[in-house]
Structures are given as structure tokens and as C-alpha cells.
Design a protein around this motif. Structure first.
Motif, PDB file in Angstrom:
ATOM      1  N   VAL A   1       0.866  -1.171   0.000  1.00 34.15           N
ATOM      2  CA  VAL A   1       0.000   0.000   0.000  1.00 34.15           C
ATOM      3  C   VAL A   1       0.905   1.224   0.000  1.00 34.15           C
ATOM      4  O   VAL A   1       1.720   1.393   0.910  1.00 34.15           O
ATOM      5  N   ALA A   2       0.770   2.075  -1.025  1.00 35.53           N
ATOM      6  CA  ALA A   2       1.662   3.225  -1.174  1.00 35.53           C
ATOM      7  C   ALA A   2       0.876   4.487  -1.485  1.00 35.53           C
ATOM      8  O   ALA A   2      -0.106   4.451  -2.233  1.00 35.53           O
ATOM      9  N   GLY A   3       1.336   5.607  -0.950  1.00 40.32           N
ATOM     10  CA  GLY A   3       0.764   6.901  -1.308  1.00 40.32           C
ATOM     11  C   GLY A   3       1.165   7.308  -2.711  1.00 40.32           C
ATOM     12  O   GLY A   3       0.458   8.053  -3.381  1.00 40.32           O
ATOM     13  N   GLY A   4       2.316   6.810  -3.175  1.00 40.81           N
ATOM     14  CA  GLY A   4       2.805   7.085  -4.527  1.00 40.81           C
ATOM     15  C   GLY A   4       2.652   5.854  -5.397  1.00 40.81           C
ATOM     16  O   GLY A   4       1.648   5.145  -5.323  1.00 40.81           O
ATOM     17  N   ASP A   5       3.675   5.577  -6.207  1.00 43.63           N
ATOM     18  CA  ASP A   5       3.653   4.443  -7.118  1.00 43.63           C
ATOM     19  C   ASP A   5       4.032   3.154  -6.411  1.00 43.63           C
ATOM     20  O   ASP A   5       4.674   3.173  -5.360  1.00 43.63           O
ATOM     21  N   VAL A   6       3.661   2.024  -7.028  1.00 45.79           N
ATOM     22  CA  VAL A   6       4.123   0.708  -6.605  1.00 45.79           C
ATOM     23  C   VAL A   6       4.895   0.131  -7.789  1.00 45.79           C
ATOM     24  O   VAL A   6       4.358   0.036  -8.893  1.00 45.79           O
ATOM     25  N   ILE A   7       6.156  -0.220  -7.555  1.00 43.08           N
ATOM     26  CA  ILE A   7       7.016  -0.764  -8.605  1.00 43.08           C
ATOM     27  C   ILE A   7       7.522  -2.118  -8.124  1.00 43.08           C
ATOM     28  O   ILE A   7       8.164  -2.198  -7.074  1.00 43.08           O
ATOM     29  N   VAL A   8       7.229  -3.166  -8.893  1.00 39.83           N
ATOM     30  CA  VAL A   8       7.626  -4.519  -8.504  1.00 39.83           C
ATOM     31  C   VAL A   8       8.583  -5.058  -9.564  1.00 39.83           C
ATOM     32  O   VAL A   8       8.202  -5.235 -10.716  1.00 39.83           O
ATOM     33  N   VAL A   9       9.828  -5.291  -9.154  1.00 39.37           N
ATOM     34  CA  VAL A   9      10.834  -5.842 -10.050  1.00 39.37           C
ATOM     35  C   VAL A   9      10.783  -7.361  -9.847  1.00 39.37           C
ATOM     36  O   VAL A   9      11.646  -7.961  -9.232  1.00 39.37           O
ATOM     37  N   GLY A  10       9.714  -7.928 -10.330  1.00 46.42           N
ATOM     38  CA  GLY A  10       9.428  -9.349 -10.161  1.00 46.42           C
ATOM     39  C   GLY A  10       7.969  -9.573 -10.486  1.00 46.42           C
ATOM     40  O   GLY A  10       7.346  -8.804 -11.212  1.00 46.42           O
ATOM     41  N   LYS A  11       7.386 -10.634  -9.910  1.00 42.93           N
ATOM     42  CA  LYS A  11       5.984 -10.986 -10.152  1.00 42.93           C
ATOM     43  C   LYS A  11       5.096 -10.356  -9.086  1.00 42.93           C
ATOM     44  O   LYS A  11       5.373 -10.464  -7.898  1.00 42.93           O
ATOM     45  N   LEU A  12       4.036  -9.717  -9.534  1.00 43.34           N
ATOM     46  CA  LEU A  12       3.047  -9.144  -8.625  1.00 43.34           C
ATOM     47  C   LEU A  12       1.836 -10.065  -8.625  1.00 43.34           C
ATOM     48  O   LEU A  12       1.061 -10.094  -9.572  1.00 43.34           O
ATOM     49  N   ARG A  13       1.697 -10.857  -7.553  1.00 44.40           N
ATOM     50  CA  ARG A  13       0.558 -11.768  -7.405  1.00 44.40           C
ATOM     51  C   ARG A  13      -0.352 -11.332  -6.256  1.00 44.40           C
ATOM     52  O   ARG A  13      -1.494 -11.730  -6.189  1.00 44.40           O
ATOM     53  N   GLY A  14       0.191 -10.544  -5.343  1.00 43.57           N
ATOM     54  CA  GLY A  14      -0.578 -10.075  -4.188  1.00 43.57           C
ATOM     55  C   GLY A  14      -1.296  -8.777  -4.503  1.00 43.57           C
ATOM     56  O   GLY A  14      -1.379  -8.346  -5.655  1.00 43.57           O
ATOM     57  N   LEU A  15      -1.792  -8.115  -3.468  1.00 46.28           N
ATOM     58  CA  LEU A  15      -2.536  -6.874  -3.614  1.00 46.28           C
ATOM     59  C   LEU A  15      -1.581  -5.687  -3.684  1.00 46.28           C
ATOM     60  O   LEU A  15      -0.683  -5.558  -2.856  1.00 46.28           O
ATOM     61  N   ALA A  16      -1.773  -4.831  -4.677  1.00 47.70           N
ATOM     62  CA  ALA A  16      -1.021  -3.578  -4.786  1.00 47.70           C
ATOM     63  C   ALA A  16      -2.024  -2.436  -4.807  1.00 47.70           C
ATOM     64  O   ALA A  16      -2.993  -2.469  -5.571  1.00 47.70           O
ATOM     65  N   HIS A  17      -1.806  -1.441  -3.947  1.00 42.88           N
ATOM     66  CA  HIS A  17      -2.660  -0.250  -3.902  1.00 42.88           C
ATOM     67  C   HIS A  17      -1.762   0.974  -4.002  1.00 42.88           C
ATOM     68  O   HIS A  17      -1.096   1.350  -3.045  1.00 42.88           O
ATOM     69  N   ALA A  18      -1.720   1.571  -5.187  1.00 42.02           N
ATOM     70  CA  ALA A  18      -0.944   2.792  -5.416  1.00 42.02           C
ATOM     71  C   ALA A  18      -1.863   4.000  -5.221  1.00 42.02           C
ATOM     72  O   ALA A  18      -3.074   3.896  -5.415  1.00 42.02           O
ATOM     73  N   GLY A  19      -1.289   5.136  -4.846  1.00 46.20           N
ATOM     74  CA  GLY A  19      -2.089   6.345  -4.662  1.00 46.20           C
ATOM     75  C   GLY A  19      -3.116   6.185  -3.557  1.00 46.20           C
ATOM     76  O   GLY A  19      -4.217   6.722  -3.648  1.00 46.20           O
ATOM     77  N   ALA A  20      -2.760   5.476  -2.514  1.00 47.88           N
ATOM     78  CA  ALA A  20      -3.710   5.145  -1.453  1.00 47.88           C
ATOM     79  C   ALA A  20      -4.275   6.373  -0.751  1.00 47.88           C
ATOM     80  O   ALA A  20      -5.329   6.300  -0.134  1.00 47.88           O
ATOM     81  N   THR A  21      -3.607   7.501  -0.869  1.00 47.70           N
ATOM     82  CA  THR A  21      -4.095   8.731  -0.238  1.00 47.70           C
ATOM     83  C   THR A  21      -4.978   9.539  -1.188  1.00 47.70           C
ATOM     84  O   THR A  21      -5.285  10.686  -0.921  1.00 47.70           O
ATOM     85  N   GLY A  22      -5.369   8.927  -2.331  1.00 44.49           N
ATOM     86  CA  GLY A  22      -6.239   9.607  -3.286  1.00 44.49           C
ATOM     87  C   GLY A  22      -5.522  10.138  -4.507  1.00 44.49           C
ATOM     88  O   GLY A  22      -6.111  10.811  -5.330  1.00 44.49           O
ATOM     89  N   HIS A  23      -4.262   9.824  -4.655  1.00 45.97           N
ATOM     90  CA  HIS A  23      -3.431  10.326  -5.755  1.00 45.97           C
ATOM     91  C   HIS A  23      -3.690   9.512  -7.032  1.00 45.97           C
ATOM     92  O   HIS A  23      -3.108   8.466  -7.238  1.00 45.97           O
ATOM     93  N   GLU A  24      -4.599   9.993  -7.897  1.00 48.74           N
ATOM     94  CA  GLU A  24      -5.009   9.254  -9.098  1.00 48.74           C
ATOM     95  C   GLU A  24      -3.928   9.149 -10.166  1.00 48.74           C
ATOM     96  O   GLU A  24      -4.049   8.338 -11.075  1.00 48.74           O
ATOM     97  N   GLU A  25      -2.891   9.963 -10.089  1.00 46.59           N
ATOM     98  CA  GLU A  25      -1.819   9.896 -11.084  1.00 46.59           C
ATOM     99  C   GLU A  25      -0.805   8.799 -10.762  1.00 46.59           C
ATOM    100  O   GLU A  25       0.117   8.561 -11.533  1.00 46.59           O
ATOM    101  N   ALA A  26      -0.967   8.132  -9.637  1.00 47.09           N
ATOM    102  CA  ALA A  26      -0.060   7.057  -9.260  1.00 47.09           C
ATOM    103  C   ALA A  26      -0.199   5.890 -10.236  1.00 47.09           C
ATOM    104  O   ALA A  26      -1.232   5.733 -10.896  1.00 47.09           O
ATOM    105  N   THR A  27       0.853   5.081 -10.329  1.00 48.92           N
ATOM    106  CA  THR A  27       0.844   3.936 -11.231  1.00 48.92           C
ATOM    107  C   THR A  27       1.366   2.697 -10.519  1.00 48.92           C
ATOM    108  O   THR A  27       2.016   2.790  -9.477  1.00 48.92           O
TER     109      THR A  27
END
Length: 181
Positions: free
Chosen positions: A106-132
């Protein structure tokens, strides 16, 4: 104070601490165009009164302060996240490994995974819609960006490195890092 010319006006940014005299002097030395004023700092009533007087002659539009993107810092996780692990950060999170099913990022900014993303990722958790969300292999059943969420269709597989972002109110996936044919 900063003043710059735009196509049809003078953009004036008041940072705080300006005096009425300094404002009048600065605006006397520039073309007689309408003013677009942004107040980003604490200004006194005298400065606002001087601005109103000048604005009566030139025309004035008040603009809200520009949204300056402040992401506090980037947190780097140097290992794979296993089921039950949760990383939460007000900034961007970079995972140097996989995010397994049952793990959460869970991140206020971006979430970057240098591998496999199988779990839950929440970018822009504080309402930042430009997050990726970026992943070398995006295999998560659900991802979230700000208040938006998307679920993977049944039987979907990763197509290689992908980026998820919000476009017109919906999360879209795009390939990245590959040269176009």
C-alpha cells in the motif's frame, strides 16, 4: 513573488512576505495585461488590498495553488514479500523481488515490482489518481489506484512487463519496456 507572461495575461505567484510597495513596483514595470494570481504563501491584508486596486485597472483572476506532487520518499524493499507480509508507505514503494499472493503493498505514490506481482497492490492510497503500478509480471487478482480498483479476468495471464494507471476513471494496463514493432 514570481511574475511570468502567458498568452493573454500575467501569471503572478505570491509566495508570502511580499509588501504592497514591492507588488506595485513589480507590476508597474511589466506590460498592462490582466492578472492571473496564485497565492501559495501567507500574505497580509495590505498586499491583498493593493492587488485588488491593481486588478480593478487590469482585470484579475484568482487561481488555486498548483497541486505540487509531494511524495515523501521512496521505500525500497530488497526481498520477496510472502503471504501475510504488508508494506505500507506514504511514498513510492519499490519491491526488488516478488509480491506473492496474500502479501500487500500500500503506497501513497507508485508501486514498482521488479518481479511478479501476485498479491494486492494499492498505489495512490491517499487519493493520488496519477499514481501507477509497474510490474515485470502483473498476475494480481486485484489492483487498486486511489479509489479505483480492477480485477483480473478469469484465466488471464501476464503478458510481460506492464503498467497500470487510471485513464478516464478506469484502470488500464499497458505494456512497457518493449520496443514497438
Amino acid at each position: 513573488m514570481r511574475i511570468r507572461a502567458t498568452l493573454n495575461a500575467l501569471a503572478v505567484r505570491l509566495d508570502g512576505g511580499e509588501t504592497p510597495e514591492a507588488l506595485r513596483k513589480a507590476l508597474a514595470d511589466v506590460p498592462n495585461l490582466p492578472l492571473e494570481v496564485e497565492v501559495s504563501g501567507s500574505v497580509g491584508i495590505e498586499v491583498l488590498q493593493a492587488l485588488a486596486e491593481i486588478g480593478q485597472e487590469r482585470g484579475i483572476t484568482l487561481r488555486p495553488p498548483r497541486g505540487e506532487r509531494l511524495i515523501p520518499y521512496t521505500e525500497v524493499v530488497d526481498h520477496t514479500l510472502r503471504a501475510g507480509n504488508r508494506i505500507e508507505s506514504p511514498g513510492t514503494v519499490v519491491v526488488l523481488g516478488d509480491v506473492n499472493a496474500g502479501a500487500e503493498v500500500v503506497a501513497g505514490g507508485d508501486v514498482i515490482v521488479v518481479g511478479k506481482l501476485r498479491g494486492l497492490a494499492h498505489a495512490g492510497a491517499t487519493g493520488h489518481e496519477e499514481a501507477t503500478i509497474w510490474a515485470m509480471s502483473l498476475e494480481a487478482k486485484q489492483i487498486r489506484i486511489a479509489q479505483h480498483f480492477a480485477q483480473a479476468p478469469a484465466g488471464s495471464t501476464s503478458r510481460g512487463p506492464e503498467r497500470a494507471r487510471v485513464v478516464e476513471g478506469a484502470i488500464v494496463l499497458e505494456p512497457w519496456g518493449r520496443k514497438k514493432p
